[in-house]
Write an enzyme that holds these catalytic residues in place. Structure first.
Site, PDB file in Angstrom:
ATOM      1  N   LYS A  23      51.473 -29.035 115.182  1.00 39.16           N
ATOM      2  CA  LYS A  23      50.829 -30.364 115.117  1.00 39.16           C
ATOM      3  C   LYS A  23      49.806 -30.374 113.973  1.00 39.16           C
ATOM      4  O   LYS A  23      49.751 -31.315 113.182  1.00 39.16           O
ATOM      5  CB  LYS A  23      50.107 -30.651 116.426  1.00 39.16           C
ATOM      6  CG  LYS A  23      49.062 -31.767 116.342  1.00 39.16           C
ATOM      7  CD  LYS A  23      48.348 -32.036 117.636  1.00 39.16           C
ATOM      8  CE  LYS A  23      47.146 -31.190 117.826  1.00 39.16           C
ATOM      9  NZ  LYS A  23      45.931 -31.647 117.100  1.00 39.16           N
ATOM     10  N   ASN A  24      49.009 -29.294 113.891  1.00 36.01           N
ATOM     11  CA  ASN A  24      47.899 -29.274 112.939  1.00 36.01           C
ATOM     12  C   ASN A  24      48.327 -29.011 111.507  1.00 36.01           C
ATOM     13  O   ASN A  24      47.493 -28.935 110.610  1.00 36.01           O
ATOM     14  CB  ASN A  24      46.827 -28.282 113.400  1.00 36.01           C
ATOM     15  CG  ASN A  24      46.146 -28.785 114.658  1.00 36.01           C
ATOM     16  OD1 ASN A  24      46.303 -29.958 115.027  1.00 36.01           O
ATOM     17  ND2 ASN A  24      45.417 -27.917 115.325  1.00 36.01           N
ATOM     18  N   ARG A  93      41.271 -38.627 114.956  1.00 33.25           N
ATOM     19  CA  ARG A  93      40.368 -38.303 113.850  1.00 33.25           C
ATOM     20  C   ARG A  93      41.118 -37.621 112.711  1.00 33.25           C
ATOM     21  O   ARG A  93      40.691 -37.662 111.561  1.00 33.25           O
ATOM     22  CB  ARG A  93      39.185 -37.475 114.295  1.00 33.25           C
ATOM     23  CG  ARG A  93      39.541 -36.125 114.844  1.00 33.25           C
ATOM     24  CD  ARG A  93      38.295 -35.264 114.849  1.00 33.25           C
ATOM     25  NE  ARG A  93      38.124 -34.599 113.562  1.00 33.25           N
ATOM     26  CZ  ARG A  93      37.231 -34.917 112.639  1.00 33.25           C
ATOM     27  NH1 ARG A  93      36.419 -35.911 112.842  1.00 33.25           N
ATOM     28  NH2 ARG A  93      37.139 -34.266 111.517  1.00 33.25           N
ATOM     29  N   CYS A 117      34.225 -36.839 119.206  1.00 36.35           N
ATOM     30  CA  CYS A 117      35.189 -36.746 120.317  1.00 36.35           C
ATOM     31  C   CYS A 117      34.556 -35.820 121.354  1.00 36.35           C
ATOM     32  O   CYS A 117      33.431 -35.359 121.207  1.00 36.35           O
ATOM     33  CB  CYS A 117      36.515 -36.215 119.819  1.00 36.35           C
ATOM     34  SG  CYS A 117      36.417 -34.494 119.382  1.00 36.35           S
ATOM     35  N   ARG A 122      32.103 -33.774 115.094  1.00 41.67           N
ATOM     36  CA  ARG A 122      33.199 -33.798 114.109  1.00 41.67           C
ATOM     37  C   ARG A 122      32.728 -34.491 112.812  1.00 41.67           C
ATOM     38  O   ARG A 122      33.274 -35.495 112.380  1.00 41.67           O
ATOM     39  CB  ARG A 122      34.432 -34.497 114.677  1.00 41.67           C
ATOM     40  CG  ARG A 122      34.829 -34.033 116.063  1.00 41.67           C
ATOM     41  CD  ARG A 122      35.267 -32.587 116.155  1.00 41.67           C
ATOM     42  NE  ARG A 122      36.478 -32.259 115.460  1.00 41.67           N
ATOM     43  CZ  ARG A 122      37.704 -32.373 115.974  1.00 41.67           C
ATOM     44  NH1 ARG A 122      37.846 -32.842 117.167  1.00 41.67           N
ATOM     45  NH2 ARG A 122      38.768 -32.049 115.279  1.00 41.67           N
ATOM     46  N   ASP A 125      30.566 -34.293 106.542  1.00 42.69           N
ATOM     47  CA  ASP A 125      29.690 -34.014 105.391  1.00 42.69           C
ATOM     48  C   ASP A 125      30.330 -33.067 104.385  1.00 42.69           C
ATOM     49  O   ASP A 125      30.160 -33.231 103.167  1.00 42.69           O
ATOM     50  CB  ASP A 125      28.347 -33.463 105.877  1.00 42.69           C
ATOM     51  CG  ASP A 125      28.530 -32.259 106.810  1.00 42.69           C
ATOM     52  OD1 ASP A 125      29.412 -32.308 107.678  1.00 42.69           O
ATOM     53  OD2 ASP A 125      27.800 -31.269 106.649  1.00 42.69           O
ATOM     54  N   ASP A 307      41.290 -23.118 119.453  1.00 44.10           N
ATOM     55  CA  ASP A 307      42.277 -23.940 120.170  1.00 44.10           C
ATOM     56  C   ASP A 307      42.971 -23.173 121.289  1.00 44.10           C
ATOM     57  O   ASP A 307      43.749 -23.760 122.035  1.00 44.10           O
ATOM     58  CB  ASP A 307      43.328 -24.495 119.207  1.00 44.10           C
ATOM     59  CG  ASP A 307      42.724 -25.500 118.250  1.00 44.10           C
ATOM     60  OD1 ASP A 307      43.366 -25.818 117.244  1.00 44.10           O
ATOM     61  OD2 ASP A 307      41.585 -25.941 118.497  1.00 44.10           O
ATOM     62  N   VAL A 329      32.944 -22.374 116.952  1.00 46.77           N
ATOM     63  CA  VAL A 329      33.471 -23.353 115.994  1.00 46.77           C
ATOM     64  C   VAL A 329      33.021 -24.769 116.317  1.00 46.77           C
ATOM     65  O   VAL A 329      32.602 -25.517 115.454  1.00 46.77           O
ATOM     66  CB  VAL A 329      35.018 -23.263 115.934  1.00 46.77           C
ATOM     67  CG1 VAL A 329      35.582 -24.320 114.990  1.00 46.77           C
ATOM     68  CG2 VAL A 329      35.439 -21.862 115.475  1.00 46.77           C
ATOM     69  N   ARG A 399      49.298 -35.662 123.325  1.00 47.45           N
ATOM     70  CA  ARG A 399      48.959 -35.748 121.897  1.00 47.45           C
ATOM     71  C   ARG A 399      49.477 -34.535 121.144  1.00 47.45           C
ATOM     72  O   ARG A 399      49.790 -34.613 119.960  1.00 47.45           O
ATOM     73  CB  ARG A 399      47.436 -35.824 121.726  1.00 47.45           C
ATOM     74  CG  ARG A 399      46.818 -37.076 122.296  1.00 47.45           C
ATOM     75  CD  ARG A 399      45.394 -37.194 121.880  1.00 47.45           C
ATOM     76  NE  ARG A 399      45.266 -36.924 120.441  1.00 47.45           N
ATOM     77  CZ  ARG A 399      44.097 -36.827 119.815  1.00 47.45           C
ATOM     78  NH1 ARG A 399      42.976 -36.952 120.497  1.00 47.45           N
ATOM     79  NH2 ARG A 399      44.046 -36.598 118.524  1.00 47.45           N
TER      80      ARG A 399
HETATM   81  C1  EPZ Z   1      41.230 -28.714 112.838  1.00 45.86           C
HETATM   82  O1  EPZ Z   1      40.189 -29.634 113.097  1.00 45.86           O
HETATM   83  C2  EPZ Z   1      42.207 -28.852 113.993  1.00 45.86           C
HETATM   84  N1  EPZ Z   1      42.706 -30.226 114.059  1.00 45.86           N
HETATM   85  C3  EPZ Z   1      41.498 -28.510 115.308  1.00 45.86           C
HETATM   86  O2  EPZ Z   1      42.484 -28.558 116.335  1.00 45.86           O
HETATM   87  C4  EPZ Z   1      40.970 -27.077 115.218  1.00 45.86           C
HETATM   88  O3  EPZ Z   1      40.260 -26.778 116.404  1.00 45.86           O
HETATM   89  C5  EPZ Z   1      40.038 -26.962 114.009  1.00 45.86           C
HETATM   90  O4  EPZ Z   1      40.740 -27.357 112.810  1.00 45.86           O
HETATM   91  C6  EPZ Z   1      39.536 -25.542 113.814  1.00 45.86           C
HETATM   92  O5  EPZ Z   1      40.628 -24.674 113.683  1.00 45.86           O
HETATM   93  C7  EPZ Z   1      43.687 -30.608 113.200  1.00 45.86           C
HETATM   94  O6  EPZ Z   1      44.112 -29.848 112.345  1.00 45.86           O
HETATM   95  C8  EPZ Z   1      44.201 -32.007 113.363  1.00 45.86           C
HETATM   96  P1  EPZ Z   1      37.092 -28.106 111.072  1.00 45.86           P
HETATM   97  P2  EPZ Z   1      39.088 -29.946 111.944  1.00 45.86           P
HETATM   98  O7  EPZ Z   1      36.862 -29.077 109.981  1.00 45.86           O
HETATM   99  O8  EPZ Z   1      39.741 -29.911 110.608  1.00 45.86           O
HETATM  100  C9  EPZ Z   1      32.425 -28.853 111.611  1.00 45.86           C
HETATM  101  C10 EPZ Z   1      43.451 -29.185 118.380  1.00 45.86           C
HETATM  102  O9  EPZ Z   1      43.154 -28.969 119.571  1.00 45.86           O
HETATM  103  N2  EPZ Z   1      32.512 -29.697 110.403  1.00 45.86           N
HETATM  104  O10 EPZ Z   1      37.539 -26.726 110.748  1.00 45.86           O
HETATM  105  O11 EPZ Z   1      38.351 -31.170 112.334  1.00 45.86           O
HETATM  106  C11 EPZ Z   1      33.160 -29.465 112.782  1.00 45.86           C
HETATM  107  O12 EPZ Z   1      32.347 -30.406 113.439  1.00 45.86           O
HETATM  108  C12 EPZ Z   1      42.356 -29.531 117.391  1.00 45.86           C
HETATM  109  O13 EPZ Z   1      44.603 -29.126 117.910  1.00 45.86           O
HETATM  110  C13 EPZ Z   1      31.333 -30.206 109.857  1.00 45.86           C
HETATM  111  O14 EPZ Z   1      30.247 -29.981 110.375  1.00 45.86           O
HETATM  112  O15 EPZ Z   1      38.136 -28.686 112.119  1.00 45.86           O
HETATM  113  C14 EPZ Z   1      33.455 -28.258 113.631  1.00 45.86           C
HETATM  114  O16 EPZ Z   1      32.305 -27.949 114.403  1.00 45.86           O
HETATM  115  C15 EPZ Z   1      40.978 -29.553 118.024  1.00 45.86           C
HETATM  116  N3  EPZ Z   1      31.423 -30.989 108.753  1.00 45.86           N
HETATM  117  C16 EPZ Z   1      33.701 -27.155 112.592  1.00 45.86           C
HETATM  118  O17 EPZ Z   1      33.123 -27.623 111.376  1.00 45.86           O
HETATM  119  C17 EPZ Z   1      32.620 -31.273 108.148  1.00 45.86           C
HETATM  120  O18 EPZ Z   1      32.622 -31.990 107.114  1.00 45.86           O
HETATM  121  C18 EPZ Z   1      35.175 -26.873 112.354  1.00 45.86           C
HETATM  122  O19 EPZ Z   1      35.769 -28.077 111.985  1.00 45.86           O
HETATM  123  C19 EPZ Z   1      33.800 -30.756 108.717  1.00 45.86           C
HETATM  124  C20 EPZ Z   1      33.726 -29.960 109.844  1.00 45.86           C
END
Ligand code: EPZ
Length: 421
Positions: A23-24, A93, A117, A122, A125, A307, A329, A399
């Site tokens: 999915k991701n 998102r 969420c 999420r 920045d 995950d 994370v 989802r």
């Molecule tokens: C992806 O989310 C996945 N979703 C998530 O899977 C997965 O948990 C995550 O990567 C980590 O592996 C998809 O690919 C659709 P991040 P993403 O940006 O890209 C913070 C599932 O269950 N952050 O690596 O949103 C953020 O808030 C989902 O399949 C900032 O602060 O993850 C989080 O705490 C859940 N600022 C951390 O970084 C930013 O600009 C990791 O987020 C971006 C992220």
């Protein structure tokens, strides 16, 4: 019509389950088709609700999306918009992954700001800071992000504060169209990043180093459609491996790369499971003795995947002793714990730590899915709970899991999906 999943504990599982494409990865591969005007084909696409939403995002932009058996044919020749509406972004998102492709193709984008969420704020920045380093200018108004590139896209050497998956992906998808070289330092290393880079290169891009902390991109200005097969879903695979760890007499998981599950497999072995991996990528798990407690720290890949945190918490809940699970994370990814407690688990939350004291057996109860992975983990807990567990809010599960109930039933689980009362 609202539905629930009913699962009655006590059965042993055995047999083979094949997981779908990730999915991701699939969601970003779909977004990337915007960059190469024309007809791209993506294979091994899971049949899940999030793919439906991303398909709607693309058709809103003017693309044509044809769905076959786990295959999408996406024609982006005649896009007539660069705006993604709030109602779609609010639903998913991951729609924010359209930002980079729109900027690469049009030099501008208007994307609704995704809400937070259940698992955290999420923020965006890092996406914004990285894209600004490439020359993108942002304004936010009325809940929308307006991106423009008055002076075009230029290469940059940008270091991410955190190896954000989404930020790395948006930076890659915009960077391939920037003039000159872009270097992304402290990049995310997830297998889905490598999968996306492979597709971008198949479209004419020049991306090197995906999967390592430093990604090098040589900007190009001419991209074409391609045919690409989505990498197998390591998280769906890990979910079924935990099912096998809970009550398996030989569950074989096909379709994911065992190398993408090194740490989860190591943890399962530490926790008393026998795990064999075959040359064909098959992973077979069984457990006969007690579940040995093991501490887990979630980290960006190749660390333990966040995950799979909830799924492993379900396993730890019936281990023979105490475990600590630390979520590094996301800031709020323990809602599943409170539902599991209703099934008799003994869990104490202290900030980012969950202290789990194993109990002899969980008891079936009515529970509600807090999010995608928490919902899948509640079903897993129901497999070994005494009596019947009724999981509601299963739209979360739909989802990201295709035919989750059918796959577990085929392994021998006493499980069904039925209308909510
Ligand atoms: C992806 O989310 C996945 N979703 C998530 O899977 C997965 O948990 C995550 O990567 C980590 O592996 C998809 O690919 C659709 P991040 P993403 O940006 O890209 C913070 C599932 O269950 N952050 O690596 O949103 C953020 O808030 C989902 O399949 C900032 O602060 O993850 C989080 O705490 C859940 N600022 C951390 O970084 C930013 O600009 C990791 O987020 C971006 C992220």
């Amino acid at each position: 019509m609202k539905e629930v999943i009913k699962v009655r504990g006590g059965r042993r599982l055995a047999g083979t389950v094949k997981v779908e494409g990730a999915k991701n990865s699939a969601l970003k591969l779909m977004a990337a088709t915007v960059i190469g005007a024309g007809c791209s084909t993506i294979e091994n696409v899971p049949d899940i609700a999030d793919v439906d939403i991303m398909a709607q995002v693309l058709t809103t932009l003017g693309a044509k999306v044809e769905r076959g058996d786990h295959k999408l044919i996406i024609d982006t020749s005649a896009l007539d918009s660069y705006e993604t509406p709030y109602e779609l972004v609010a639903k998913m998102r991951a729609s924010i992954s359209i930002l980079g492709p729109l900027i690469a193709r049009y030099g501008c984008a208007k994307v609704a700001m995704p809400g937070g969420c259940q698992i955290g704020s999420r923020k965006l920045d890092m996406h914004i800071a990285g894209l600004e380093s490439l020359g993108v200018q942002f304004e936010t108004s009325h809940g929308f992000i307006h991106a423009s590139t008055p002076n075009g896209l230029h290469g940059a050497d940008f270091m991410l504060e955190f190896p954000s998956v989404g930020a790395t992906e948006n930076l890659m998808m915009a960077g391939i169209a920037a003039k000159g070289e872009t270097i992304i330092d402290n990049a995310a290393r997830e297998p889905e990043i490598v999968d996306l880079a492979n597709m971008l290169n198949a479209m004419g891009a020049c991306v090197e180093g995906a999967g390592s902390p430093t990604i090098h991109i040589e900007g190009r200005n001419d991209f074409h459609p391609c045919v690409h097969r989505t990498v197998g879903d390591r998280i769906e695979a890990g979910t079924f491996l935990v099912a096998g760890a809970l009550c398996g007499d030989g569950v074989t998981v096909l379709g994911a790369d065992p190398k993408h599950l090194n740490l989860p497999i190591r943890k399962l072995r530490q926790m008393g499971c026998e795990v064999e991996t075959g040359d064909d990528g098959a992973i077979t798990i069984k457990r006969h003795g007690e579940i040995i407690p093991a501490d887990i720290q979630t980290l960006p890949f190749p660390g333990f995947p966040t995950d799979l945190q909830a799924q492993f918490m379900a396993l730890s809940a019936i281990a023979n002793g105490a475990s600590v699970i630390t979520e590094n994370v996301f800031e709020n990814r323990f809602m599943f714990a409170s539902e599991l407690t209703r099934m008799g688990a003994d869990i104490r939350l202290e900030g980012h730590h969950a202290l789990i004291q194993g109990v002899r057996q969980l008891s079936g109860a009515p529970v509600a899915s807090p999010d995608l992975r928490g919902g899948a983990a509640l079903v897993l807990a129901g497999l070994v709970a005494e009596g019947e567990t009724v999981v509601s809010a299963i739209e979360h599960i739909d989802r990201g899991y295709e035919r989750y109930v059918q796959k577990l039933a085929a392994l021998g689980a006493d499980i069904e999906r039925c209308p909510a009362l």
